[in-house]
Write a protein that holds these residues in place. Structure first.
Motif, PDB file in Angstrom:
ATOM      1  N   ALA A 207      17.650  -4.547  13.574  1.00 54.08           N
ATOM      2  CA  ALA A 207      18.482  -5.725  13.302  1.00 54.08           C
ATOM      3  C   ALA A 207      17.619  -6.944  13.002  1.00 54.08           C
ATOM      4  O   ALA A 207      17.959  -7.766  12.140  1.00 54.08           O
ATOM      5  CB  ALA A 207      19.397  -6.004  14.493  1.00 54.08           C
ATOM      6  N   LEU A 208      16.489  -7.053  13.704  1.00 51.50           N
ATOM      7  CA  LEU A 208      15.568  -8.162  13.454  1.00 51.50           C
ATOM      8  C   LEU A 208      15.062  -8.127  12.014  1.00 51.50           C
ATOM      9  O   LEU A 208      15.030  -9.162  11.327  1.00 51.50           O
ATOM     10  CB  LEU A 208      14.389  -8.090  14.429  1.00 51.50           C
ATOM     11  CG  LEU A 208      13.235  -9.056  14.183  1.00 51.50           C
ATOM     12  CD1 LEU A 208      13.717 -10.497  14.262  1.00 51.50           C
ATOM     13  CD2 LEU A 208      12.106  -8.816  15.187  1.00 51.50           C
ATOM     14  N   LEU A 209      14.669  -6.950  11.538  1.00 50.18           N
ATOM     15  CA  LEU A 209      14.211  -6.822  10.151  1.00 50.18           C
ATOM     16  C   LEU A 209      15.309  -7.181   9.160  1.00 50.18           C
ATOM     17  O   LEU A 209      15.068  -7.837   8.137  1.00 50.18           O
ATOM     18  CB  LEU A 209      13.728  -5.395   9.893  1.00 50.18           C
ATOM     19  CG  LEU A 209      12.370  -5.008  10.487  1.00 50.18           C
ATOM     20  CD1 LEU A 209      12.102  -3.532  10.227  1.00 50.18           C
ATOM     21  CD2 LEU A 209      11.259  -5.864   9.894  1.00 50.18           C
ATOM     22  N   PHE A 251      13.109 -13.607  19.592  1.00 52.12           N
ATOM     23  CA  PHE A 251      12.748 -13.936  20.974  1.00 52.12           C
ATOM     24  C   PHE A 251      13.273 -12.881  21.937  1.00 52.12           C
ATOM     25  O   PHE A 251      12.626 -12.568  22.945  1.00 52.12           O
ATOM     26  CB  PHE A 251      13.281 -15.321  21.335  1.00 52.12           C
ATOM     27  CG  PHE A 251      12.405 -16.447  20.878  1.00 52.12           C
ATOM     28  CD1 PHE A 251      11.453 -16.992  21.725  1.00 52.12           C
ATOM     29  CD2 PHE A 251      12.504 -16.958  19.594  1.00 52.12           C
ATOM     30  CE1 PHE A 251      10.629 -18.024  21.312  1.00 52.12           C
ATOM     31  CE2 PHE A 251      11.685 -17.983  19.160  1.00 52.12           C
ATOM     32  CZ  PHE A 251      10.736 -18.520  20.022  1.00 52.12           C
ATOM     33  N   THR A 252      14.442 -12.315  21.631  1.00 49.18           N
ATOM     34  CA  THR A 252      14.981 -11.248  22.476  1.00 49.18           C
ATOM     35  C   THR A 252      14.085 -10.017  22.432  1.00 49.18           C
ATOM     36  O   THR A 252      13.798  -9.406  23.467  1.00 49.18           O
ATOM     37  CB  THR A 252      16.404 -10.874  22.019  1.00 49.18           C
ATOM     38  OG1 THR A 252      17.249 -12.029  22.080  1.00 49.18           O
ATOM     39  CG2 THR A 252      16.985  -9.773  22.901  1.00 49.18           C
ATOM     40  N   PHE A 278      18.174 -17.577  29.680  1.00 46.58           N
ATOM     41  CA  PHE A 278      17.649 -18.930  29.530  1.00 46.58           C
ATOM     42  C   PHE A 278      17.207 -19.176  28.092  1.00 46.58           C
ATOM     43  O   PHE A 278      17.442 -20.248  27.522  1.00 46.58           O
ATOM     44  CB  PHE A 278      16.471 -19.128  30.493  1.00 46.58           C
ATOM     45  CG  PHE A 278      15.826 -20.485  30.398  1.00 46.58           C
ATOM     46  CD1 PHE A 278      16.476 -21.614  30.861  1.00 46.58           C
ATOM     47  CD2 PHE A 278      14.562 -20.627  29.849  1.00 46.58           C
ATOM     48  CE1 PHE A 278      15.885 -22.875  30.772  1.00 46.58           C
ATOM     49  CE2 PHE A 278      13.956 -21.874  29.756  1.00 46.58           C
ATOM     50  CZ  PHE A 278      14.623 -23.000  30.232  1.00 46.58           C
ATOM     51  N   VAL A 279      16.580 -18.167  27.493  1.00 46.91           N
ATOM     52  CA  VAL A 279      16.017 -18.322  26.149  1.00 46.91           C
ATOM     53  C   VAL A 279      17.103 -18.369  25.077  1.00 46.91           C
ATOM     54  O   VAL A 279      17.034 -19.176  24.138  1.00 46.91           O
ATOM     55  CB  VAL A 279      15.024 -17.184  25.846  1.00 46.91           C
ATOM     56  CG1 VAL A 279      14.647 -17.166  24.367  1.00 46.91           C
ATOM     57  CG2 VAL A 279      13.769 -17.337  26.698  1.00 46.91           C
ATOM     58  N   VAL A 316       9.197 -24.912  25.008  1.00 47.31           N
ATOM     59  CA  VAL A 316       9.721 -24.276  26.219  1.00 47.31           C
ATOM     60  C   VAL A 316      10.015 -22.795  25.974  1.00 47.31           C
ATOM     61  O   VAL A 316       9.676 -21.928  26.792  1.00 47.31           O
ATOM     62  CB  VAL A 316      10.993 -25.001  26.710  1.00 47.31           C
ATOM     63  CG1 VAL A 316      11.661 -24.229  27.847  1.00 47.31           C
ATOM     64  CG2 VAL A 316      10.648 -26.409  27.178  1.00 47.31           C
ATOM     65  N   CYS A 317      10.646 -22.487  24.840  1.00 47.10           N
ATOM     66  CA  CYS A 317      10.954 -21.087  24.517  1.00 47.10           C
ATOM     67  C   CYS A 317       9.673 -20.267  24.375  1.00 47.10           C
ATOM     68  O   CYS A 317       9.589 -19.144  24.891  1.00 47.10           O
ATOM     69  CB  CYS A 317      11.764 -21.019  23.222  1.00 47.10           C
ATOM     70  SG  CYS A 317      13.491 -21.500  23.375  1.00 47.10           S
ATOM     71  N   CYS A 318       8.697 -20.829  23.679  1.00 44.97           N
ATOM     72  CA  CYS A 318       7.445 -20.097  23.462  1.00 44.97           C
ATOM     73  C   CYS A 318       6.725 -19.807  24.776  1.00 44.97           C
ATOM     74  O   CYS A 318       6.136 -18.733  24.950  1.00 44.97           O
ATOM     75  CB  CYS A 318       6.530 -20.883  22.525  1.00 44.97           C
ATOM     76  SG  CYS A 318       7.146 -20.997  20.832  1.00 44.97           S
ATOM     77  N   CYS A 319       6.768 -20.758  25.695  1.00 40.95           N
ATOM     78  CA  CYS A 319       6.123 -20.548  26.997  1.00 40.95           C
ATOM     79  C   CYS A 319       6.918 -19.563  27.849  1.00 40.95           C
ATOM     80  O   CYS A 319       6.334 -18.725  28.553  1.00 40.95           O
ATOM     81  CB  CYS A 319       5.971 -21.876  27.720  1.00 40.95           C
ATOM     82  SG  CYS A 319       4.840 -23.037  26.933  1.00 40.95           S
ATOM     83  N   THR A 320       8.239 -19.640  27.786  1.00 40.93           N
ATOM     84  CA  THR A 320       9.083 -18.808  28.642  1.00 40.93           C
ATOM     85  C   THR A 320       8.943 -17.322  28.334  1.00 40.93           C
ATOM     86  O   THR A 320       8.891 -16.493  29.240  1.00 40.93           O
ATOM     87  CB  THR A 320      10.562 -19.226  28.489  1.00 40.93           C
ATOM     88  OG1 THR A 320      10.689 -20.610  28.836  1.00 40.93           O
ATOM     89  CG2 THR A 320      11.454 -18.396  29.401  1.00 40.93           C
ATOM     90  N   ILE A 321       8.870 -16.993  27.042  1.00 33.35           N
ATOM     91  CA  ILE A 321       8.837 -15.566  26.679  1.00 33.35           C
ATOM     92  C   ILE A 321       7.516 -14.903  27.061  1.00 33.35           C
ATOM     93  O   ILE A 321       7.408 -13.668  26.991  1.00 33.35           O
ATOM     94  CB  ILE A 321       9.084 -15.375  25.162  1.00 33.35           C
ATOM     95  CG1 ILE A 321       7.978 -16.048  24.342  1.00 33.35           C
ATOM     96  CG2 ILE A 321      10.464 -15.873  24.780  1.00 33.35           C
ATOM     97  CD1 ILE A 321       8.081 -15.793  22.865  1.00 33.35           C
ATOM     98  N   LEU A 322       6.524 -15.679  27.476  1.00 29.63           N
ATOM     99  CA  LEU A 322       5.259 -15.090  27.897  1.00 29.63           C
ATOM    100  C   LEU A 322       5.315 -14.545  29.321  1.00 29.63           C
ATOM    101  O   LEU A 322       4.521 -13.674  29.687  1.00 29.63           O
ATOM    102  CB  LEU A 322       4.133 -16.129  27.786  1.00 29.63           C
ATOM    103  CG  LEU A 322       3.829 -16.655  26.383  1.00 29.63           C
ATOM    104  CD1 LEU A 322       2.751 -17.732  26.454  1.00 29.63           C
ATOM    105  CD2 LEU A 322       3.387 -15.533  25.461  1.00 29.63           C
ATOM    106  N   PHE A 323       6.259 -15.038  30.125  1.00 30.83           N
ATOM    107  CA  PHE A 323       6.330 -14.610  31.524  1.00 30.83           C
ATOM    108  C   PHE A 323       6.597 -13.111  31.679  1.00 30.83           C
ATOM    109  O   PHE A 323       5.920 -12.450  32.478  1.00 30.83           O
ATOM    110  CB  PHE A 323       7.400 -15.424  32.269  1.00 30.83           C
ATOM    111  CG  PHE A 323       6.950 -16.807  32.634  1.00 30.83           C
ATOM    112  CD1 PHE A 323       6.080 -17.021  33.695  1.00 30.83           C
ATOM    113  CD2 PHE A 323       7.389 -17.900  31.921  1.00 30.83           C
ATOM    114  CE1 PHE A 323       5.660 -18.301  34.029  1.00 30.83           C
ATOM    115  CE2 PHE A 323       6.979 -19.185  32.237  1.00 30.83           C
ATOM    116  CZ  PHE A 323       6.114 -19.390  33.300  1.00 30.83           C
TER     117      PHE A 323
END
Length: 435
Positions: A207-209, A251-252, A278-279, A316-323
């Motif tokens: 779906a992303l593609l 992001f998902t 959250f994202v 914030v999104c870029c930092c959050t997805i690293l966790f």
């Protein structure tokens, strides 16, 4: 405090390519700003500016205020000189921007017709990137007006409404559309061939593609129609829709891959669900801010606030997805020491570390490096930051899809009997993720 903010505004404006069309109708309502930036456009030789204003009015809260119509008007300023006029406006007492040595005056309000209208055209003799600006040297007066602008170059005897550095964008976007369609076809073939090892995450990746390819073709059509007619003819709406779907899905996918969902475990832990929940809303807000920034431009009073919100949410999104990726790396480190599957877990650990590094590199390049390129490159090469960002995205996608493809003995996807009973019993405590 105001001076640094004005300079920061200039820096942000210089790095953001706002505006979805080059024929615009703008309504100014009781605005007292001394400098209002309408448009930024890269002119080739024989560039043109057409301005039409009507329903001009002004009022002041000071009863004894006397208006000098020549203190208000439109002018052009080279983009490289725009910070200078902001600096002059901030630090020079009694300064009127219309008298600056950097500006090319188009007309003042003293030339208004009796019915408060005025039409003018100007030919750009010296090609460069210019800003179309309205100056008000009597800020005690609030101005209202309807403004129609057309900025274009002449190419082969026809109007070309794309800035000089963006004329190749339709072909560039179409090229990436073909690339993503080809990758989607290959991905579909692999999923069909390896259907026994396909997981839910692979369908989300498909779906992303799809969304990425649709975004590219919409961007291509959007720029093509703008180039020919000055307006996107609705393609901008489709671009925003598929851009939103692509952003949320990307992001998902990063979060789900980082947690090992679907192929390492069939459900998400509570903290991972929180990250996802959250994202996704943040992505909704970020895309709303992106639409406002693109469609309105700095002519609106709250444009800079929307720009700040967009940048903040993106960080914030870029930092959050690293966790989730960090948690997975930490869990694999601990498992490699305790569960007797050290070799297998170390192999997965190495790959997750690679994924972590690639995600950081991708986010840094597309957010920081591309912005730096856009702020410093000559306007004739405005297509270069776009090509750099899309090229980096393509490399990132290829990395993810290669390492997470549904093939047998993929180190990422091998679970089977390598997971011990204790781990399975522990995971069963968590609630399954709703499909």
């Amino acid at each position: 405090m105001i001076q640094p903010l004005l300079l920061l505004t200039a820096a942000v404006i210089s790095s953001i390519r706002f505006g979805s069309c080059e024929i615009k109708d703008v309504h100014i309502v009781e605005d007292s700003r001394p400098i209002i930036l309408f448009e930024k456009f890269g002119f080739a030789p024989d560039g043109h500016v057409d301005i039409s204003i009507k329903r001009v009015s002004w009022k002041s809260k000071h009863q004894n205020a006397k208006l000098d119509l020549s203190s208000m008007g439109f002018f052009l300023v080279r983009d490289v000189s725009y910070p200078q006029i902001l600096n002059e406006s901030s630090y020079t007492d009694g300064f009127c921007v219309l008298s600056s040595m950097y500006v090319q005056n188009l007309f003042g309000f003293d030339k208004l017709a009796p019915d408060s209208t005025f039409n003018t055209s100007a030919v750009i003799d010296q090609p460069d990137e210019y800003n179309l600006v309205f100056g008000n040297c009597q800020t005690e007066f609030h101005v209202s007006m309807n403004v129609h602008t057309e900025l274009y170059n002449i190419h082969d005897g026809e109007k070309d409404f794309l800035p000089a550095g963006q004329t190749s964008l339709p072909k560039l976007y179409f090229f990436f559309f073909l690339v993503y369609v080809a990758i989607l076809a290959v991905w579909g073939f692999i999923c069909i061939k390896q259907r026994l090892t396909v997981h839910k995450i692979h369908l989300i990746m498909a779906a992303l593609l799809l969304f990425k390819a649709l975004k590219m073709i919409c961007a291509s059509e959007d720029k093509m129609y703008i180039r020919k007619t000055g307006t996107p003819h609705g393609w901008d709406v489709a671009f925003y829709i598929f851009g939103f779907l692509k952003g949320v899905t990307l992001f998902t996918v990063i979060v789900l891959v980082g947690t090992g969902w679907s192929f390492l475990k069939p459900y998400l832990q509570e903290r991972e669900k929180i990250i996802l929940m959250f994202v996704i809303p943040l992505q909704v807000l970020e895309n709303i801010a992106s639409v406002v920034i693109s469609e309105t431009g700095p002519v609106k009073k709250d444009w800079f606030a929307w720009t700040e919100m967009f940048l903040l949410i993106d960080v914030v999104c870029c930092c959050t997805i690293l966790f989730p990726i960090f948690w997975s790396i930490r869990s694999l480190k601990e498992a490699s020491k305790t569960d007797g599957k050290a070799a297998k877990n170390l192999e997965k650990l190495t790959l997750f570390k690679q994924f972590y590094a690639v995600v950081i590199a991708y986010l840094y390049f597309t957010r920081v490096v591309v912005s730096a390129i856009g702020a410093n490159i000559n306007y004739r090469y405005d297509w270069v930051p776009v090509a750099a960002a899309e090229g980096a995205s393509l490399v990132f996608y290829l990395f993810i899809f290669y390492h997470f493809q549904p093939v047998e003995r993929n180190p990422y996807l091998v679970i089977g009997d390598v997971e011990d009973t204790t781990r399975n019993q522990t995971l069963e405590i968590e609630d399954p993720m709703e499909s």
